[in-house]
Design a protein around this motif. Structure first.
Motif, short mmCIF file in Angstrom:
data_model
loop_
_atom_site.label_atom_id
_atom_site.label_comp_id
_atom_site.label_asym_id
_atom_site.label_seq_id
_atom_site.Cartn_x
_atom_site.Cartn_y
_atom_site.Cartn_z
N GLN A 196 44.55 -48.85 -14.76
CA GLN A 196 45.22 -46.90 -14.85
C GLN A 196 44.52 -46.44 -15.95
O GLN A 196 44.22 -47.22 -16.88
N PRO A 197 45.19 -45.57 -15.97
CA PRO A 197 44.57 -44.86 -17.14
C PRO A 197 45.25 -45.35 -18.47
O PRO A 197 46.26 -46.23 -18.03
N LEU A 198 44.50 -45.35 -19.46
CA LEU A 198 44.84 -46.12 -20.28
C LEU A 198 45.51 -45.49 -21.51
O LEU A 198 45.99 -46.05 -21.81
N PRO A 199 46.29 -44.07 -21.35
CA PRO A 199 47.22 -43.56 -22.04
C PRO A 199 48.55 -43.89 -21.47
O PRO A 199 49.25 -44.47 -22.02
N LEU A 249 44.31 -40.57 -27.47
CA LEU A 249 45.47 -42.32 -26.34
C LEU A 249 46.73 -41.46 -26.28
O LEU A 249 47.34 -41.54 -25.29
N TYR A 250 47.02 -41.63 -27.34
CA TYR A 250 48.11 -42.87 -28.05
C TYR A 250 49.45 -41.03 -27.30
O TYR A 250 50.50 -41.24 -26.71
N LEU A 251 48.70 -40.17 -27.52
CA LEU A 251 49.32 -39.41 -27.69
C LEU A 251 49.13 -38.28 -26.70
O LEU A 251 49.70 -36.98 -25.94
N ARG A 252 48.27 -38.83 -25.31
CA ARG A 252 48.01 -38.46 -24.26
C ARG A 252 47.94 -37.20 -23.68
O ARG A 252 48.01 -36.53 -23.37
N TYR A 253 46.69 -36.97 -24.77
CA TYR A 253 45.87 -36.16 -24.70
C TYR A 253 44.55 -35.81 -23.64
O TYR A 253 44.36 -35.26 -23.48
N HIS A 254 44.10 -37.37 -23.72
CA HIS A 254 42.98 -37.87 -22.97
C HIS A 254 42.92 -38.61 -22.23
O HIS A 254 43.51 -39.65 -22.92
N TYR A 255 42.14 -39.14 -21.61
CA TYR A 255 41.86 -40.02 -20.54
C TYR A 255 41.40 -40.50 -21.28
O TYR A 255 40.44 -40.67 -21.95
N ALA A 256 41.06 -41.71 -21.20
CA ALA A 256 39.61 -43.04 -21.83
C ALA A 256 37.85 -42.03 -21.03
O ALA A 256 37.68 -42.20 -22.12
N ALA A 257 38.33 -41.25 -20.25
CA ALA A 257 37.26 -40.84 -20.17
C ALA A 257 36.65 -39.41 -20.84
O ALA A 257 35.07 -39.86 -20.68
N ASP A 258 37.82 -38.78 -20.88
CA ASP A 258 36.93 -37.75 -22.17
C ASP A 258 36.78 -37.96 -23.57
O ASP A 258 35.77 -37.39 -23.44
N PRO A 315 57.67 -45.52 -33.74
CA PRO A 315 57.75 -44.26 -34.41
C PRO A 315 57.20 -44.44 -35.86
O PRO A 315 56.84 -43.19 -35.94
N ALA A 316 56.72 -45.62 -36.73
CA ALA A 316 55.83 -45.57 -37.45
C ALA A 316 54.28 -45.21 -36.89
O ALA A 316 53.42 -43.87 -37.27
N MET A 317 54.14 -45.69 -35.26
CA MET A 317 52.90 -45.11 -34.93
C MET A 317 52.61 -43.62 -34.70
O MET A 317 51.38 -43.55 -34.50
N THR A 318 53.40 -43.63 -34.11
CA THR A 318 53.92 -41.92 -33.80
C THR A 318 52.80 -41.22 -35.35
O THR A 318 52.11 -39.85 -34.92
#
Length: 311
Positions: free
Chosen positions: A131-134, A277-286, A143-146
């Motif tokens: 599935q998409p990595l994000p 990836l975590y913030l959902r700006y990019h796919y693993a492909a990017d 919260p701390a990770m974000t």
């Protein structure tokens, strides 16, 4: 008073002695403007929605004016004059990206009928990870990770390249060619990445797959998205320049960093990469595309270290 013809001749003479990355620093914004005039609709640039980008552009021109004034009055030492003359292409390249946002080049992409490539990126991620990595890592959210990922994404992206150039200037003054080499690598990476934004438009998982995420990034989600999106061109995902620029800087500077700095910059670079990836700006492909771009540019620049002469 200096005549316009004399000024033009001086510019032409300086242009001939500039390295390619300096020339690209001026050519790229001009190309963006031409592209927007030919294919976009600059009447829809919506200045009210681009206050941050307009402010950034204004600050850029103010810095140019102050730099020219300092150089004209000879108030700086020869060494610091050299720094201003050789560092300016890096912040100047930001103008090209801001123009992509201000002139809304996504309208040109839409007018040309270039389809968004998100389905292909999703297919690539799915083939590798199921599935998409994000989506796969959304359960890492806390919260701390974000907070950590937001700061890495917003700050480290600029600190790594600019900080590395300043470190080379102050602590490797005997190797000005190293400074030029790293600057060139950063500029070439940005130009190639921005051209690919136009050829391979991708809007990103945060928008394309918004309904698929079941875990919210947290209370600060809206804040970081508002801050970042106020500067972003709409289709700026492939390749991930937030990945490529820190990695090309790290690869080019590795031989000059002392070990503590190597570990610090590597940690910052890895955190930036994860944040995309975590913030959902990019796919693993990017992200993989960004790493590949960084490796290619670094390999093309590294063999020239010994023969490189600054201009």
């Amino acid at each position: 008073m200096t005549s316009p013809v004399l000024n033009l001749r001086r510019w032409a003479g300086a242009w001939q002695h500039w390295s390619l990355d300096k020339q690209l620093t001026l050519l790229f914004p001009a190309g963006i403007l031409l592209f927007a005039l030919l294919f976009g609709d600059i009447r829809q640039w919506q200045p009210a929605d681009n206050k941050a980008a307009l402010t950034g552009t204004g600050i850029f021109f103010l810095l140019i004016a102050l730099t020219r004034l300092a150089l004209a009055r000879n108030v700086l030492s020869t060494r610091y004059e050299w720094l201003l003359r050789e560092l300016w292409p890096v912040p100047a390249m930001l103008l090209g990206y801001l123009l992509m946002r201000l002139l809304r080049l996504e309208l040109a992409i839409d007018a040309l009928g270039i389809e968004l490539m998100d389905p292909q990126m999703i297919a690539f991620d799915t083939a590798l990870f199921g599935q998409p990595l994000p989506l796969l890592i959304q359960h890492w959210v806390s919260p701390a990770m974000t907070l950590l990922m937001e700061n890495a994404y917003l700050h480290f992206y600029y600190i790594v390249p600019v900080g590395s150039l300043l470190w080379l200037f102050y602590y490797r003054a005997e190797q000005p060619a190293a400074f030029i080499l790293v600057r060139q690598g950063i500029i070439y990476t940005l130009v190639i990445g921005w051209l690919l934004y136009l050829l391979v438009p991708v809007i990103g998982p945060g928008q394309w797959l918004a309904a698929s995420f079941t875990v919210s990034l947290g209370a600060q989600d809206g804040l970081v998205y508002d801050a970042v999106n106020s500067f972003r061109y709409a289709y700026d995902c492939f390749p991930s320049l937030h990945t490529a620029v820190p990695w090309v800087t790290l690869l080019l500077c590795w031989r000059w960093y002392p070990w503590p700095l190597r570990l610090l910059v590597l940690t910052m670079t890895l955190s930036i990469t994860l944040s995309t990836l975590y913030l959902r700006y990019h796919y693993a492909a990017d992200v993989l595309g960004g790493i590949l771009l960084a490796v290619i540019v670094a390999q093309l620049r590294l063999p020239q270290i010994a023969s490189r002469n600054p201009h």
